[in-house]
Design a protein around this motif. Structure first.
Motif, short mmCIF file in Angstrom:
data_model
loop_
_atom_site.label_atom_id
_atom_site.label_comp_id
_atom_site.label_asym_id
_atom_site.label_seq_id
_atom_site.Cartn_x
_atom_site.Cartn_y
_atom_site.Cartn_z
N GLU A 78 48.59 47.30 71.80
CA GLU A 78 48.69 48.01 70.52
C GLU A 78 47.37 47.94 69.75
O GLU A 78 46.96 48.91 69.11
N ALA A 79 46.70 46.79 69.82
CA ALA A 79 45.39 46.67 69.19
C ALA A 79 44.39 47.60 69.88
O ALA A 79 43.56 48.24 69.22
N ALA A 80 44.47 47.67 71.20
CA ALA A 80 43.57 48.54 71.96
C ALA A 80 43.78 50.01 71.59
O ALA A 80 42.81 50.78 71.50
N GLY A 104 33.07 52.68 73.01
CA GLY A 104 32.68 52.19 71.70
C GLY A 104 33.39 50.92 71.28
O GLY A 104 33.22 50.45 70.16
N VAL A 105 34.18 50.33 72.20
CA VAL A 105 34.99 49.16 71.88
C VAL A 105 34.78 48.09 72.95
O VAL A 105 34.71 48.41 74.14
N GLY A 106 34.68 46.84 72.53
CA GLY A 106 34.59 45.74 73.47
C GLY A 106 35.87 44.92 73.48
O GLY A 106 36.66 44.97 72.54
N ALA A 151 40.40 41.69 71.05
CA ALA A 151 40.99 40.36 70.82
C ALA A 151 41.10 40.06 69.33
O ALA A 151 42.12 39.56 68.86
N GLN A 152 40.04 40.37 68.59
CA GLN A 152 40.07 40.13 67.14
C GLN A 152 41.14 40.97 66.46
O GLN A 152 41.86 40.49 65.58
N GLU A 153 41.24 42.24 66.87
CA GLU A 153 42.25 43.13 66.29
C GLU A 153 43.67 42.63 66.60
O GLU A 153 44.57 42.72 65.76
N GLY A 159 44.46 39.50 67.24
CA GLY A 159 44.67 38.13 66.76
C GLY A 159 44.88 37.14 67.88
O GLY A 159 45.61 36.16 67.73
N VAL A 160 44.24 37.40 69.03
CA VAL A 160 44.33 36.49 70.17
C VAL A 160 42.91 36.13 70.61
O VAL A 160 41.94 36.75 70.18
N SER A 161 42.81 35.14 71.47
CA SER A 161 41.49 34.76 71.98
C SER A 161 41.06 35.72 73.09
O SER A 161 41.89 36.37 73.73
N LEU A 162 39.75 35.79 73.29
CA LEU A 162 39.23 36.62 74.38
C LEU A 162 39.76 36.13 75.71
O LEU A 162 40.07 36.92 76.61
N GLY A 163 39.89 34.82 75.84
CA GLY A 163 40.43 34.25 77.08
C GLY A 163 41.85 34.72 77.35
O GLY A 163 42.23 34.91 78.51
N ASN A 164 42.63 34.90 76.29
CA ASN A 164 43.99 35.41 76.45
C ASN A 164 43.99 36.78 77.13
O ASN A 164 44.81 37.06 78.00
N ILE A 165 43.08 37.63 76.68
CA ILE A 165 43.02 38.97 77.27
C ILE A 165 42.68 38.89 78.75
O ILE A 165 43.28 39.56 79.60
N TYR A 166 41.72 38.02 79.10
CA TYR A 166 41.34 37.89 80.50
C TYR A 166 42.45 37.28 81.36
O TYR A 166 42.43 37.40 82.58
#
Length: 204
Positions: A18-20, A31-33, A38-40, A42-49
């Motif tokens: 949903e953030a994506a 245009g998005v990293g 992850a910031q949008e 509210g989770v850690s970058l590691g969570n996404i990976y």
């Protein structure tokens, strides 16, 4: 550390997707990293990976989920097909497709992101074999005798579907209201009349 239950994993993945959606719609894919997503979310970058190896895998997964929702029997078009017989109620079919553009704005917008940034690579499979999928949806709901000789009902439905969608994408998503010189109701009626009668006068 205890493993997350599958339901918790699904909830977290949905939060990320949903953030994506918000960011891809606003800035496009390139245009998005993942860090911004992850910031949008509210989770850690590691969570996404943990769930997606790459940003493109996230984009692909997101499109697949939205496509499933788009083609669900509970969608406006799905509900219309369950209660109507094609080619009856062409205007009603048009209104159902109009409701689809409103209910599935995220999906339709991301199709254009894919088209402009990937040449349609991710959504192309959704359109291949479209008449075959419509044939399954229309099975038992079409009277071949209701069509002129030589007209394939499934091909006719596909053409009507695409034309109504093009109309509403221009009207609602692009915002060019009245682009056919008519209000929505009259434009649907006019298109339905062309579909019913064809272009040439009936032979006497």
């Amino acid at each position: 550390m205890p493993k997350l239950a599958q339901e918790q994993i699904q909830q977290r993945m949905l939060l990320v997707e949903e953030a994506a959606i918000v960011l891809f719609k606003a800035r496009g894919f390139h245009g998005v990293g993942l860090r911004q997503i992850a910031q949008e979310a509210g989770v850690s970058l590691g969570n996404i990976y943990n769930y997606y190896k790459t940003k493109e895998q996230l984009f692909d997964s997101l499109l697949e989920r939205l496509h499933e929702e788009f083609t669900s029997p509970d969608s406006p078009l799905g509900r219309f097909l369950q209660g109507s017989n094609f080619p009856d109620e062409l205007e009603g079919l048009g209104r159902a497709i109009g409701a689809m553009t409103k209910a599935h704005d995220d999906y339709l917008t991301l199709i254009y992101v894919d088209l402009t940034e990937f040449g349609g690579r991710h959504v192309r499979p959704f359109y291949k074999g479209l008449p075959k999928r419509f044939a399954a949806a229309l099975e038992g709901r079409v009277d071949p005798e209701a069509f002129a000789e030589g007209i394939d009902p499934v091909m006719a439905f596909t053409m009507v579907y695409m034309q109504f969608f093009n109309f509403f994408i221009v009207e609602k998503m692009i915002g060019a209201k009245g682009h056919m010189g008519l209000g929505e109701r009259d434009a649907l009626a006019s298109m339905a009349a062309v579909f019913r009668r064809g272009l040439r006068p009936e032979a006497s």
